[in-house]
Design a protein around this motif. Structure first.
Motif, PDB file in Angstrom:
ATOM      1  N   HIS A  81       0.065 -23.025   0.100  1.00 35.10           N
ATOM      2  CA  HIS A  81      -1.082 -23.232   0.975  1.00 35.10           C
ATOM      3  C   HIS A  81      -0.787 -24.414   1.892  1.00 35.10           C
ATOM      4  CE1 HIS A  81      -4.325 -21.006  -1.614  1.00 35.10           C
ATOM      5  NE2 HIS A  81      -3.299 -20.242  -1.301  1.00 35.10           N
ATOM      6  N   GLY A  82      -1.037 -24.209   3.174  1.00 32.22           N
ATOM      7  CA  GLY A  82      -0.730 -25.250   4.149  1.00 32.22           C
ATOM      8  C   GLY A  82       0.648 -25.133   4.749  1.00 32.22           C
ATOM      9  N   ASP A  83       1.387 -24.102   4.350  1.00 34.89           N
ATOM     10  CA  ASP A  83       2.740 -23.902   4.859  1.00 34.89           C
ATOM     11  C   ASP A  83       2.763 -22.671   5.760  1.00 34.89           C
ATOM     12  OD1 ASP A  83       5.388 -24.974   4.845  1.00 34.89           O
ATOM     13  OD2 ASP A  83       6.050 -23.238   3.688  1.00 34.89           O
ATOM     14  N   GLY A  84       3.701 -22.636   6.693  1.00 36.30           N
ATOM     15  CA  GLY A  84       3.795 -21.490   7.584  1.00 36.30           C
ATOM     16  C   GLY A  84       5.148 -21.432   8.256  1.00 36.30           C
ATOM     17  N   VAL A  85       5.388 -20.373   9.029  1.00 32.33           N
ATOM     18  CA  VAL A  85       6.632 -20.202   9.773  1.00 32.33           C
ATOM     19  C   VAL A  85       6.278 -19.792  11.190  1.00 32.33           C
ATOM     20  CG1 VAL A  85       7.958 -19.593   7.725  1.00 32.33           C
ATOM     21  CG2 VAL A  85       6.889 -17.775   9.086  1.00 32.33           C
ATOM     22  N   ALA A  86       7.236 -19.983  12.106  1.00 29.07           N
ATOM     23  CA  ALA A  86       7.024 -19.594  13.496  1.00 29.07           C
ATOM     24  C   ALA A  86       7.584 -18.202  13.762  1.00 29.07           C
ATOM     25  CB  ALA A  86       7.658 -20.622  14.429  1.00 29.07           C
TER      26      ALA A  86
END
Length: 213
Positions: free
Chosen positions: A42-47
């Motif tokens: 949670h709070g992580d992502g990718v482009a």
């Protein structure tokens, strides 16, 4: 058993490299805890979702040992976590870890799915043009976990090996085949047949097998 050195999450943000703006989540920030779901912390992502993220790439790991190697080779300090990793630890290099290895990570259970396929952003983020080339040459790419059981992970969580599915294909050996031995069809067939290997790697390796004849 290993000990997490740090826990990092971050969402994509605009970065300026060589005078150009790019969206990237490589600049992750340290947190004391984060809930790990099937897709990510949670709070992580990718482009670039076509190359990063997804259930087979939910957690990015980069071995702590490589920081001193790259610092020595390039004559500069590398600020943690400059490779965009979520977690790091000692004693878990690519030669130590095998496809399918299952670990308890805090309250979660994770499984090694593939080596990381690095992109040019690791060179841009460190202002070292040759870094990407050297990471691929050495196979010191880091690797990914999928999540078998969701749960909280803390910045001091232990990483405990629960099960080793096979002893033939470490991440380092898999990287060597994937990047450098693309006509070693016997090894490619064996690697593809490892059930726990990430689907994206299976598809790409199966394309190589189609060239066999």
């Amino acid at each position: 058993m290993a000990q997490i050195m740090y826990l990092n999450v971050g969402i994509p943000e605009l970065r300026t490299w060589d005078g150009k703006q790019e969206l990237s989540a490589i600049g992750k920030k340290r947190v004391t805890q984060a809930f790990l779901s099937k897709d990510s912390f949670h709070g992580d992502g990718v482009a670039a979702t076509e190359f990063h993220g997804g259930p087979d790439r939910a957690v990015c790991f980069y071995p702590a040992e490589h920081y001193s190697k790259w610092s020595g080779e390039f004559g500069k300090d590398f600020a943690l976590p400059t490779f965009g990793e979520n977690i790091s630890a000692s004693g878990m290099t690519e030669s130590d870890i095998y496809i399918g290895d299952t670990y308890r990570l805090g309250e979660a259970v994770v499984q090694v799915s593939q080596g990381r396929v690095p992109c040019a952003k690791i060179s841009k983020n460190n202002d070292i043009g040759q870094l990407l080339k050297r990471v691929v040459e050495t196979g010191f790419t880091g690797y990914f976990f999928r999540v078998l059981q969701e749960g909280m992970v803390y910045d001091d969580s232990e990483i405990v090996l629960l099960e080793r599915k096979q002893n033939n294909y470490s991440i380092l050996r898999a990287n060597e085949i994937y990047f450098h031995q693309r006509k070693n069809y016997k090894a490619i067939e064996e690697l593809v047949n490892i059930e726990e290997l990430a689907e994206d790697w299976k598809k790409n390796l199966e394309k190589l097998l189609m060239q066999k004849n």
